[in-house]
Scaffold this active site. Sequence first.
Site, PDB file in Angstrom:
ATOM      1  N   SER A   1      38.281  45.796  45.366  1.00  0.00           N
ATOM      2  CA  SER A   1      37.089  45.891  45.213  1.00  0.00           C
ATOM      3  C   SER A   1      36.512  47.192  45.556  1.00  0.00           C
ATOM      4  O   SER A   1      36.849  48.308  45.427  1.00  0.00           O
ATOM      5  CB  SER A   1      36.466  44.561  45.528  1.00  0.00           C
ATOM      6  OG  SER A   1      35.121  44.505  44.792  1.00  0.00           O
TER       7      SER A   1
ATOM      8  N   ASP B   1      37.928  41.333  34.857  1.00  0.00           N
ATOM      9  CA  ASP B   1      38.194  40.288  35.575  1.00  0.00           C
ATOM     10  C   ASP B   1      37.264  39.465  36.086  1.00  0.00           C
ATOM     11  O   ASP B   1      37.043  38.965  37.302  1.00  0.00           O
ATOM     12  CB  ASP B   1      39.107  41.072  36.902  1.00  0.00           C
ATOM     13  CG  ASP B   1      38.035  41.768  37.702  1.00  0.00           C
ATOM     14  OD1 ASP B   1      36.592  41.987  37.531  1.00  0.00           O
ATOM     15  OD2 ASP B   1      38.397  42.472  38.713  1.00  0.00           O
TER      16      ASP B   1
ATOM     17  N   HIS C   1      38.326  38.120  39.706  1.00  0.00           N
ATOM     18  CA  HIS C   1      38.177  39.297  40.688  1.00  0.00           C
ATOM     19  C   HIS C   1      38.490  39.097  42.035  1.00  0.00           C
ATOM     20  O   HIS C   1      39.258  39.762  43.040  1.00  0.00           O
ATOM     21  CB  HIS C   1      36.850  39.870  40.753  1.00  0.00           C
ATOM     22  CG  HIS C   1      36.449  41.010  41.549  1.00  0.00           C
ATOM     23  ND1 HIS C   1      36.941  42.398  41.198  1.00  0.00           N
ATOM     24  CD2 HIS C   1      35.704  41.204  42.393  1.00  0.00           C
ATOM     25  CE1 HIS C   1      36.664  43.306  42.001  1.00  0.00           C
ATOM     26  NE2 HIS C   1      35.626  42.793  42.789  1.00  0.00           N
TER      27      HIS C   1
END
Length: 517
Positions: free
Chosen positions: A98, A419, A472
């Site tokens: 991320s 995602d 995610h």
Amino acid sequence: MSLDNETGLDPPGIRIRPVSGLVAADYFAPGYFVWAVLIANLARIGYEEKNMYMAAYDWRISFQNTEVRDQTLSTIKSNIELMVATSGGKKVVVIPHSMGVLYFLHFMKWVEAPAPMGGGGGSDWCAEHIKAVMNIGGPFLGVPKSVAGLLSAEARDIAVARGMAPGFLDMDVFGLQTLQHVMRMTRTWDSTMSMIPKGGDTIWGGLDWSPEEGYECSPKKQNNNNSETGGQNGFGNLGNATQVHYGRMISFGKGVAELHSSKLERVDFRGAMKGNHLANTTCHDVWNEYHDMGVEGVKAVADFKVYTAGSVLDLLHFVAPKMMKRGGAHFSYGIADDLDDEKYEHYKYWSNPLETKLPNAPDMEILSMYGVGIPTERAYVYEFSPTPECFTPFRIDTSAEAGYEGTCLKGGVFSVDGDETVPTLSAGFMSAKGWRGKTRFNPSGIRTYIREYNHAPPANLLEGRGTQSGAHVDIMGNFALIEDILRVAAGATGQDLGGDRVYSDIFKWSERINLKL
């Protein structure tokens, strides 16, 4: 958790620091894993604390300030050097997730740049120390979700909750004023500005076009992750859909989102007068920069009607000038004309892959690994709600729904493939095109691979959050992703994994973007 609104660092008398060690991010809360599953699997092939290091950092502050305040970048450099030195010269595999993906992009420039701005490692440091960078869920080009978060402290989930219980999140119940406090807090976090979409209309599209043009939300039977072939995932397809203007990141009204640009009547907000007409003495410290805009300033924002990725920056500068001035010293969102220009040696450009070069490390590999097949926020329909109270004057219009199938508009949010947090375009474009082969962004020709993981929800309760999830965070427990990481950590190359594995239309969408390479 708030930081100082002037410096972006610690407020007087308050000091919060990240935990160190593998326990820093193994679990978010008891029973809710983040890195724990991957750590346990790496341990099974021989990794332990002496050769496996968790690079925890304060994700609230700007990337460069993690070095200024905590020397985090120097610590990462030292730990990598120590691991290489004590393993007989074996290079490291770096696995960012991320925002950590952008943070490590920044690190690769910092570590080679001369002191005092950089780490002074020299131009060969990455080539000598890094075998592969395996980016998980990387928001390389930013996320539209960040715009909604900065503009109105909401995204799809918050907007839905607000629609189910109108006014509750805005109410001054026991002095909570939840969304206002969230906005005030997050606007002090410089790191949130690293997620603002990069590349403007060139990347994200304009009023009448977008790379994902023609995309439909028509769920189909899910595939599994065993296929090495490219093609459509289980979320959408390209067909004869009614055109959706995904390039219009913010539209004030559903009708505005659908009109052809020639029919839009817009009034430029940039020269609008700001006043103090929204002042409310009961708001106290919960109020934010909307307080200083006045009714005319707020109305001017809505009268401009449509904002693309390019004009969104002007919008944020208008509604939150203090925040953007502070963030502007640390982040940039453009596309470089000449990467040899000395100005790009400044750290504000280092986390934008469109304004910086990859290191001179031809033997290094970069893998972009991310989930697909989940509706992911791409653009928003907003409504204007002027009020003298302590409310946010703009909010997602949850009543905006598609009048026909296939447009991906639900609850005021247009969705595309991704995602659930990062659109496929942001996660995959650089490896699909921007860095593919020798380009001006990748002058040494570092090999790049795309590894997509097609989302499949858990089959039953025993699977917990799922072993084939593409979401995610839940992707960190995806068996296929873990296997790919284990193989590279054991010595395999991206080619050994099978090269690219693609389910989405990332290559088709990337070809539609006219970027000088």
